[in-house]
Design a protein around this motif. Structure first.
Motif, PDB file in Angstrom:
ATOM      1  N   THR A 143       0.839  -1.202   0.000  1.00 26.70           N
ATOM      2  CA  THR A 143       0.000   0.000   0.000  1.00 26.70           C
ATOM      3  C   THR A 143       0.871   1.247   0.000  1.00 26.70           C
ATOM      4  O   THR A 143       0.822   2.051   0.929  1.00 26.70           O
ATOM      5  N   SER A 144       1.658   1.398  -1.024  1.00 21.87           N
ATOM      6  CA  SER A 144       2.520   2.572  -1.142  1.00 21.87           C
ATOM      7  C   SER A 144       2.504   3.031  -2.591  1.00 21.87           C
ATOM      8  O   SER A 144       3.193   2.484  -3.440  1.00 21.87           O
ATOM      9  N   SER A 145       1.670   4.011  -2.883  1.00 17.70           N
ATOM     10  CA  SER A 145       1.566   4.537  -4.237  1.00 17.70           C
ATOM     11  C   SER A 145       0.994   5.940  -4.149  1.00 17.70           C
ATOM     12  O   SER A 145       0.763   6.480  -3.068  1.00 17.70           O
ATOM     13  N   GLU A 146       0.756   6.519  -5.318  1.00 22.09           N
ATOM     14  CA  GLU A 146       0.187   7.863  -5.358  1.00 22.09           C
ATOM     15  C   GLU A 146      -1.233   7.874  -4.809  1.00 22.09           C
ATOM     16  O   GLU A 146      -1.687   8.860  -4.244  1.00 22.09           O
ATOM     17  N   ASP A 147      -1.947   6.737  -4.960  1.00 22.35           N
ATOM     18  CA  ASP A 147      -3.347   6.668  -4.558  1.00 22.35           C
ATOM     19  C   ASP A 147      -3.535   6.320  -3.086  1.00 22.35           C
ATOM     20  O   ASP A 147      -4.537   6.689  -2.480  1.00 22.35           O
ATOM     21  N   ILE A 148      -2.609   5.568  -2.506  1.00 24.68           N
ATOM     22  CA  ILE A 148      -2.789   5.086  -1.140  1.00 24.68           C
ATOM     23  C   ILE A 148      -1.466   5.074  -0.399  1.00 24.68           C
ATOM     24  O   ILE A 148      -0.408   4.801  -0.972  1.00 24.68           O
ATOM     25  N   SER A 149      -1.539   5.398   0.872  1.00 21.94           N
ATOM     26  CA  SER A 149      -0.358   5.306   1.726  1.00 21.94           C
ATOM     27  C   SER A 149      -0.803   4.883   3.116  1.00 21.94           C
ATOM     28  O   SER A 149      -1.915   5.180   3.544  1.00 21.94           O
ATOM     29  N   ALA A 150       0.052   4.152   3.797  1.00 25.35           N
ATOM     30  CA  ALA A 150      -0.240   3.681   5.146  1.00 25.35           C
ATOM     31  C   ALA A 150       1.073   3.530   5.885  1.00 25.35           C
ATOM     32  O   ALA A 150       2.115   3.270   5.286  1.00 25.35           O
ATOM     33  N   TYR A 196       2.438  16.442  11.267  1.00 24.31           N
ATOM     34  CA  TYR A 196       2.782  15.152  10.679  1.00 24.31           C
ATOM     35  C   TYR A 196       1.543  14.482  10.086  1.00 24.31           C
ATOM     36  O   TYR A 196       1.555  14.011   8.941  1.00 24.31           O
ATOM     37  N   VAL A 197       0.454  14.454  10.868  1.00 22.31           N
ATOM     38  CA  VAL A 197      -0.778  13.820  10.406  1.00 22.31           C
ATOM     39  C   VAL A 197      -1.337  14.555   9.193  1.00 22.31           C
ATOM     40  O   VAL A 197      -1.818  13.938   8.237  1.00 22.31           O
ATOM     41  N   GLY A 198      -1.276  15.882   9.215  1.00 22.39           N
ATOM     42  CA  GLY A 198      -1.748  16.671   8.081  1.00 22.39           C
ATOM     43  C   GLY A 198      -1.001  16.337   6.809  1.00 22.39           C
ATOM     44  O   GLY A 198      -1.589  16.242   5.724  1.00 22.39           O
ATOM     45  N   GLU A 199       0.309  16.140   6.926  1.00 20.47           N
ATOM     46  CA  GLU A 199       1.113  15.780   5.757  1.00 20.47           C
ATOM     47  C   GLU A 199       0.748  14.397   5.246  1.00 20.47           C
ATOM     48  O   GLU A 199       0.635  14.176   4.036  1.00 20.47           O
ATOM     49  N   LYS A 200       0.555  13.447   6.157  1.00 20.06           N
ATOM     50  CA  LYS A 200       0.266  12.071   5.747  1.00 20.06           C
ATOM     51  C   LYS A 200      -1.145  11.912   5.187  1.00 20.06           C
ATOM     52  O   LYS A 200      -1.404  10.992   4.420  1.00 20.06           O
ATOM     53  N   THR A 201      -2.067  12.784   5.583  1.00 17.20           N
ATOM     54  CA  THR A 201      -3.438  12.708   5.067  1.00 17.20           C
ATOM     55  C   THR A 201      -3.701  13.791   4.022  1.00 17.20           C
ATOM     56  O   THR A 201      -4.854  14.081   3.713  1.00 17.20           O
ATOM     57  N   LEU A 220       1.953   6.574  19.547  1.00 17.18           N
ATOM     58  CA  LEU A 220       2.133   5.724  18.376  1.00 17.18           C
ATOM     59  C   LEU A 220       0.961   5.984  17.451  1.00 17.18           C
ATOM     60  O   LEU A 220      -0.196   5.824  17.861  1.00 17.18           O
ATOM     61  N   ILE A 221       1.245   6.398  16.239  1.00  9.51           N
ATOM     62  CA  ILE A 221       0.205   6.778  15.288  1.00  9.51           C
ATOM     63  C   ILE A 221       0.192   5.810  14.121  1.00  9.51           C
ATOM     64  O   ILE A 221       1.243   5.481  13.571  1.00  9.51           O
ATOM     65  N   SER A 222      -0.978   5.348  13.714  1.00 10.03           N
ATOM     66  CA  SER A 222      -1.114   4.640  12.448  1.00 10.03           C
ATOM     67  C   SER A 222      -2.039   5.446  11.548  1.00 10.03           C
ATOM     68  O   SER A 222      -2.972   6.091  12.027  1.00 10.03           O
ATOM     69  N   TYR A 223      -1.771   5.426  10.271  1.00  9.27           N
ATOM     70  CA  TYR A 223      -2.590   6.201   9.339  1.00  9.27           C
ATOM     71  C   TYR A 223      -2.821   5.391   8.065  1.00  9.27           C
ATOM     72  O   TYR A 223      -1.999   4.551   7.667  1.00  9.27           O
ATOM     73  N   VAL A 224      -3.956   5.619   7.428  1.00 12.17           N
ATOM     74  CA  VAL A 224      -4.273   5.064   6.120  1.00 12.17           C
ATOM     75  C   VAL A 224      -4.932   6.175   5.312  1.00 12.17           C
ATOM     76  O   VAL A 224      -5.887   6.803   5.776  1.00 12.17           O
ATOM     77  N   TYR A 225      -4.410   6.435   4.135  1.00 13.98           N
ATOM     78  CA  TYR A 225      -4.964   7.470   3.254  1.00 13.98           C
ATOM     79  C   TYR A 225      -5.229   6.861   1.883  1.00 13.98           C
ATOM     80  O   TYR A 225      -4.384   6.131   1.344  1.00 13.98           O
ATOM     81  N   TYR A 226      -6.413   7.124   1.332  1.00 12.96           N
ATOM     82  CA  TYR A 226      -6.730   6.616   0.000  1.00 12.96           C
ATOM     83  C   TYR A 226      -7.505   7.661  -0.790  1.00 12.96           C
ATOM     84  O   TYR A 226      -8.406   8.314  -0.268  1.00 12.96           O
ATOM     85  N   LYS A 227      -7.124   7.807  -2.042  1.00 17.79           N
ATOM     86  CA  LYS A 227      -7.871   8.672  -2.961  1.00 17.79           C
ATOM     87  C   LYS A 227      -7.985   7.955  -4.293  1.00 17.79           C
ATOM     88  O   LYS A 227      -6.976   7.572  -4.891  1.00 17.79           O
ATOM     89  N   GLY A 228      -9.203   7.731  -4.754  1.00 22.23           N
ATOM     90  CA  GLY A 228      -9.411   7.020  -6.003  1.00 22.23           C
ATOM     91  C   GLY A 228     -10.437   7.700  -6.878  1.00 22.23           C
ATOM     92  O   GLY A 228     -11.394   8.304  -6.389  1.00 22.23           O
ATOM     93  N   LYS A 229     -10.249   7.612  -8.177  1.00 25.20           N
ATOM     94  CA  LYS A 229     -11.225   8.113  -9.137  1.00 25.20           C
ATOM     95  C   LYS A 229     -12.038   6.945  -9.674  1.00 25.20           C
ATOM     96  O   LYS A 229     -11.504   5.863  -9.908  1.00 25.20           O
ATOM     97  N   TRP A 230     -13.332   7.172  -9.865  1.00 24.38           N
ATOM     98  CA  TRP A 230     -14.183   6.130 -10.413  1.00 24.38           C
ATOM     99  C   TRP A 230     -13.669   5.696 -11.780  1.00 24.38           C
ATOM    100  O   TRP A 230     -13.206   6.511 -12.573  1.00 24.38           O
ATOM    101  N   LYS A 231     -13.774   4.405 -12.062  1.00 28.85           N
ATOM    102  CA  LYS A 231     -13.420   3.908 -13.392  1.00 28.85           C
ATOM    103  C   LYS A 231     -14.324   4.551 -14.436  1.00 28.85           C
ATOM    104  O   LYS A 231     -13.881   4.931 -15.522  1.00 28.85           O
ATOM    105  N   THR A 232     -15.615   4.675 -14.094  1.00 29.79           N
ATOM    106  CA  THR A 232     -16.558   5.444 -14.903  1.00 29.79           C
ATOM    107  C   THR A 232     -17.150   6.512 -14.013  1.00 29.79           C
ATOM    108  O   THR A 232     -17.830   6.207 -13.025  1.00 29.79           O
TER     109      THR A 232
END
Length: 428
Positions: A143-150, A196-201, A220-232
């Motif tokens: 989970t390490s890409s432009e669309d998602i990070s954790a 830090y959280v603002g940067e990660k999200t 101890l902080i865990s974070y998950v961020y996701y941004k996706g565009k609809w296929k259609t």
């Protein structure tokens, strides 16, 4: 001896430790020299290059992934049953919660460790801490890409010195960043965490903490961020105001998005629920679950078995779908829910977190998450305006109208559930 305090915030998940006997000394996670990692109570964990076998690693990853799915549905049912959550939107990241608790388990011992493993759904006879660490390392690197990070992070007070093996394990397996802060200066340390959280999200959550106890030793902080565009994507010109039926007595205006196309759908007769799969333009998708009646029966029965049945049984059909634009933002304390799941000792004097430090315990587990859905796609941890879809004018195409409470989740092609929740009122 009086136990110290640990606070865990999750969406960001925060573990805050405090103790009546501060440890002297200072170690910055980012400057610690690499050491061998003792993750299985004195047994040296195999490094990435020394793994027992590819088959063993793959099997461990499969078991952890399966456990994470079970944990997601179990946690949802517990949250939905809470009195304080009745009639309210729920949204959370089970991936973030399990990531934070798995990282915490690195420093747990004895019964405390057993309860964390059991609550997370890990079979301790088949999985040890080293296996879990390696599995989460695999999930995080995936989970390490432009669309998602954790990932995770540790903010350590200048006067506190956690066990170096704990810090090493978090850095090596949980991709943890490390920062030294002065929790006596609550304003400055809160600003450092929020930055830090603002940067990660990507700026979507920038006020995770406000007041900090000066006795805090570690977050101890865990974070998950996701941004996706609809296929259609939905056509914004087709979005119109319609009414959303909140509870059978209350209707509210929403912006309803509209699309007519072929979709993967399934109807679960056992629980009278329509399932709609909306793919993003990557390997992720959103699942929308619309029961014919209220949400109660769906919430009581939802589980990995139903989830697998839905995905395996989906067929592509032409539908008119009407989905409201919506934003969900939640913040909830998970202490009682985790206790109901068998994770009890970690919160009190019986806590054994000696793999982190002596005489510390968890004081609070809090989850914060957000989701924004519009015509272009979805951003998890984003909060934006609410919208709706135009109603269809054609009678010969079946319709799925999400104009009453429904459930939502975001998962990947391996069916790892990143986010999950229910929409009771799209305007809140």
């Amino acid at each position: 001896m009086m136990q110290g305090a640990v606070v865990v915030w999750i969406l960001s998940a925060l573990v805050c430790l405090g103790t009546g006997h501060p440890h002297k000394g200072r170690e910055d996670l980012g400057t610690l020299k690499q050491k061998s990692v003792l993750t299985d109570y004195g047994q040296k964990a195999p490094s990435v290059h020394e793994d027992n076998s590819a088959d063993h690693a793959a099997n461990s990853l499969s078991m952890v992934t399966s456990a994470n799915k079970g944990f997601a549905f179990n946690l949802y049912r517990k949250l939905a049953a809470q009195t304080d959550n009745q009639g309210k939107n729920i949204f959370f990241s089970p991936s973030s919660v399990s990531l934070a608790l798995a990282a915490l388990s690195v420093g747990a011992r004895g019964q405390t460790h057993q309860q964390l493993f059991s609550g997370l759904g890990f079979n301790s006879s088949l999985l040890n801490q080293a296996d879990v660490n390696q599995a989460f390392h695999g999930l995080l690197t995936k989970t390490s890409s432009e669309d998602i990070s954790a990932g995770t992070a540790v903010f350590v007070d200048n006067k506190f010195k956690p066990q170096p093996e704990f810090l090493d394990a978090l850095r090596q397996f949980y991709l943890a960043d490390g920062k030294n802060v002065d929790f006596n200066n609550s304003t400055e340390s809160a600003a450092a965490i929020n930055k830090y959280v603002g940067e990660k999200t990507h700026g979507k959550i920038d006020q995770l903490v406000e007041d900090l106890d000066p006795d805090t030793l570690m977050y101890l902080i865990s974070y998950v961020y996701y941004k996706g565009k609809w296929k259609t994507q939905f056509n914004p010109a087709a979005t119109e105001e319609e009414m959303f039926n909140v509870d059978g007595q209350t209707e509210i205006p929403v912006q309803m998005m509209y699309m007519e196309a072929s979709f993967d759908v399934y109807y679960d007769k056992q629980i009278s629920t329509h399932i709609l799969r909306l793919p993003f333009n990557n390997s992720y998708f959103m699942l929308l679950m619309l029961p014919d009646g209220g949400l109660t029966q769906l919430e009581e029965h939802i589980c990995p078995m139903h989830y697998a049945k839905w995905l395996n049984g989906m067929r592509r059909k032409k539908y008119m779908i009407l989905v409201p634009k919506f934003s969900i933002k939640t913040k909830m304390n998970l202490n009682n829910v985790l206790r109901q799941m068998g994770i009890t000792d970690v919160f009190g004097a019986a806590a054994d977190l000696s793999g982190i430090a002596e005489a510390v315990s968890v004081s609070e587990v809090v989850h914060q998450a957000a989701l924004d859905v519009d015509e272009t796609g979805a951003t998890a941890t984003a909060v934006t305006s609410v919208g709706v879809v135009m109603k269809s004018m054609m009678d010969d195409v079946p319709e799925l109208r999400f104009d009453r409470p429904f459930m939502v989740l975001i998962a990947d092609s391996s069916n790892n559930i990143l986010f999950m929740g229910k929409i009771i009122n799209p305007n809140l």
